[in-house]
Design a protein around this motif. Structure first.
Motif, PDB file in Angstrom:
ATOM      1  N   MET A 159       0.812  -1.213   0.000  1.00 26.94           N
ATOM      2  CA  MET A 159       0.000   0.000   0.000  1.00 26.94           C
ATOM      3  C   MET A 159       0.849   1.269   0.000  1.00 26.94           C
ATOM      4  N   ASP A 160       2.051   1.202   0.570  1.00 25.76           N
ATOM      5  CA  ASP A 160       2.930   2.376   0.555  1.00 25.76           C
ATOM      6  C   ASP A 160       3.841   2.390  -0.674  1.00 25.76           C
ATOM      7  N   HIS A 161       3.662   1.415  -1.560  1.00 28.03           N
ATOM      8  CA  HIS A 161       4.396   1.320  -2.836  1.00 28.03           C
ATOM      9  C   HIS A 161       5.896   1.088  -2.648  1.00 28.03           C
ATOM     10  N   ARG A 162       6.293   0.608  -1.490  1.00 22.12           N
ATOM     11  CA  ARG A 162       7.716   0.410  -1.227  1.00 22.12           C
ATOM     12  C   ARG A 162       8.159  -1.043  -1.325  1.00 22.12           C
ATOM     13  N   ILE A 163       7.199  -1.959  -1.544  1.00 21.68           N
ATOM     14  CA  ILE A 163       7.522  -3.375  -1.647  1.00 21.68           C
ATOM     15  C   ILE A 163       6.803  -3.967  -2.851  1.00 21.68           C
ATOM     16  N   GLY A 211      -3.755  -4.147   2.939  1.00 18.56           N
ATOM     17  CA  GLY A 211      -2.392  -4.577   2.673  1.00 18.56           C
ATOM     18  C   GLY A 211      -2.181  -6.074   2.786  1.00 18.56           C
ATOM     19  N   MET A 212      -3.290  -6.835   2.822  1.00 21.83           N
ATOM     20  CA  MET A 212      -3.181  -8.290   2.909  1.00 21.83           C
ATOM     21  C   MET A 212      -3.163  -8.906   1.503  1.00 21.83           C
ATOM     22  N   LEU A 213      -2.432 -10.012   1.349  1.00 19.57           N
ATOM     23  CA  LEU A 213      -2.280 -10.670   0.053  1.00 19.57           C
ATOM     24  C   LEU A 213      -3.299 -11.798  -0.106  1.00 19.57           C
ATOM     25  N   TRP A 214      -3.903 -11.865  -1.291  1.00 22.38           N
ATOM     26  CA  TRP A 214      -4.816 -12.940  -1.656  1.00 22.38           C
ATOM     27  C   TRP A 214      -4.142 -13.771  -2.740  1.00 22.38           C
ATOM     28  N   ILE A 215      -4.016 -15.074  -2.508  1.00 21.94           N
ATOM     29  CA  ILE A 215      -3.241 -15.941  -3.388  1.00 21.94           C
ATOM     30  C   ILE A 215      -4.113 -17.093  -3.889  1.00 21.94           C
ATOM     31  N   ALA A 216      -4.088 -17.312  -5.201  1.00 26.83           N
ATOM     32  CA  ALA A 216      -4.770 -18.456  -5.806  1.00 26.83           C
ATOM     33  C   ALA A 216      -3.845 -19.663  -5.758  1.00 26.83           C
ATOM     34  N   TRP A 226      -3.376 -13.700   3.314  1.00 28.59           N
ATOM     35  CA  TRP A 226      -2.211 -13.724   4.195  1.00 28.59           C
ATOM     36  C   TRP A 226      -1.812 -12.330   4.639  1.00 28.59           C
ATOM     37  N   ASN A 227      -1.258 -12.260   5.840  1.00 29.37           N
ATOM     38  CA  ASN A 227      -0.609 -11.037   6.308  1.00 29.37           C
ATOM     39  C   ASN A 227       0.861 -11.115   5.904  1.00 29.37           C
ATOM     40  N   PRO A 228       1.311 -10.278   4.955  1.00 32.94           N
ATOM     41  CA  PRO A 228       2.698 -10.384   4.480  1.00 32.94           C
ATOM     42  C   PRO A 228       3.727  -9.941   5.508  1.00 32.94           C
ATOM     43  N   HIS A 229       3.275  -9.247   6.559  1.00 35.24           N
ATOM     44  CA  HIS A 229       4.203  -8.747   7.583  1.00 35.24           C
ATOM     45  C   HIS A 229       4.481  -9.797   8.654  1.00 35.24           C
ATOM     46  N   VAL A 291      -8.247  -2.737  -3.960  1.00 34.33           N
ATOM     47  CA  VAL A 291      -7.713  -1.458  -4.443  1.00 34.33           C
ATOM     48  C   VAL A 291      -7.764  -1.485  -5.977  1.00 34.33           C
ATOM     49  N   PRO A 292      -7.971  -0.335  -6.618  1.00 34.51           N
ATOM     50  CA  PRO A 292      -8.039  -0.331  -8.079  1.00 34.51           C
ATOM     51  C   PRO A 292      -6.738  -0.804  -8.703  1.00 34.51           C
ATOM     52  N   ALA A 293      -6.860  -1.516  -9.833  1.00 40.41           N
ATOM     53  CA  ALA A 293      -5.671  -1.933 -10.568  1.00 40.41           C
ATOM     54  C   ALA A 293      -4.977  -0.710 -11.148  1.00 40.41           C
ATOM     55  N   PHE A 294      -3.664  -0.741 -11.195  1.00 43.92           N
ATOM     56  CA  PHE A 294      -2.913   0.341 -11.813  1.00 43.92           C
ATOM     57  C   PHE A 294      -2.989   0.200 -13.328  1.00 43.92           C
ATOM     58  N   ASP A 295      -3.128   1.346 -14.020  1.00 47.37           N
ATOM     59  CA  ASP A 295      -3.174   1.360 -15.475  1.00 47.37           C
ATOM     60  C   ASP A 295      -1.788   1.615 -16.052  1.00 47.37           C
TER      61      ASP A 295
END
Length: 298
Positions: A159-163, A211-216, A226-229, A291-295
């Motif tokens: 979410m902070d665009h740093r990872i 900021g949580m990850l969803w994985i298929a 998952w909580n990535p932290h 969150v919206p996908a980046f274009d």
């Protein structure tokens, strides 16, 4: 054997892909876009009107993203990066960084927070470490970012665009790379999650507003959160099909979770047991906001 799925998860439409992947929600037109990799198709579905359209790109397609300024997709296909006109279906090639590797194809891809398109490759025969992860800049220059990749897959940015989070499927791991939004440079990656083999292989991935990850999970019958932290497993959603390929949030408030699946690799018996394999699924109002996908910035 088939497993009991979450009763709230439903099939979006009566269409099954061989290898559905790369779902992207178009916030401007309120429709879900996804691909069928092996059949070379782009699909678009407008839930309110229940309209389904297909674009045939005439070659395998690994991923796509929306362009910020016009009605085009940027995509990664068998022959490299390209633009696809959403009205005519015309394909305009940009660059092929693996022209010398005809036995490779592009796979999963996504735009970063600065509007650059990232997509990775893999061997058609799944030869280990034959692929790479590339970045397509807005000036259409291509840069290789990671090499010796086996099956380049899920991408997401914190979410902070740093990872930058990244999955090379056969490793069973999710990596976290320090990410510089201004330059697109990444640092040394570290393992943050390891998926047990009995749970399937990590495939596509998205991130929610917390900021949580969803994985298929390919071969795992599920999507997990998952909580990535902390590396904590927070939630899992069971599906009625084994090969779950990717997921993204959509709908008016980005609270509907769309999930792509595949029937590739299933035996006749497995196909009979999984009649919905290859379907696009949705979990409406899942209780979490995406969150919206980046274009693509072009």
């Amino acid at each position: 054997m088939p497993r009991t799925s979450n009763p709230q998860i439903r099939v979006v439409l009566d269409h099954q892909s061989l290898l559905a992947e790369g779902p992207v929600w178009d916030t401007r037109q309120s429709l879900i876009c996804w691909i069928d990799i092996l059949n070379g198709e782009i699909h678009q579905y407008e839930p309110a009107q229940k309209t389904h359209t297909t674009i045939q790109v005439n070659q395998m397609i690994g991923s796509l993203a929306l362009c910020r300024t016009d009605q085009r997709f940027v995509a990664a296909v068998k022959d490299g990066f390209c633009f696809v006109d959403r009205q005519s279906g015309a394909v305009s090639m940009i660059a092929n960084p693996e022209a010398a590797l005809p036995n490779n194809r592009f796979n999963e891809g996504k735009c970063d927070p600065a509007g650059r398109f990232w997509a990775g490759t893999m061997s058609l025969t799944e030869e280990p470490k034959a692929g790479s992860l590339y970045m397509l800049n807005s000036d259409l220059a291509v840069v290789r970012k990671i090499n010796q990749v086996s099956i380049s897959n899920g991408l997401a940015w914190s979410m902070d665009h740093r990872i930058m989070y990244y999955i090379d499927t056969p490793t069973g791991k999710v990596m976290a790379y320090p990410f510089d939004k201004q330059t697109g440079l990444i640092g040394t990656g570290k393992i943050i999650l390891t998926i047990p083999e009995e749970e399937g292989y990590p495939d596509g991935m998205t991130i929610d507003s917390e900021g949580m990850l969803w994985i298929a999970h390919w071969g795992g019958w599920q999507v997990t959160r998952w909580n990535p932290h902390t590396s904590e497993l927070m939630q899992h959603l069971q599906l009625p099909v084994a090969n779950v390929t990717s997921c993204t949030f959509g709908g008016r408030n980005l609270t509907d979770l769309y999930i792509t699946t595949a029937k590739k690799g299933l035996s006749e018996i497995e196909l009979q047991e999984q009649p919905l394999a290859g379907s696009l699924f949705v979990l409406p109002d899942c209780g979490i906001t995406g969150v919206p996908a980046f274009d693509f910035d072009a």
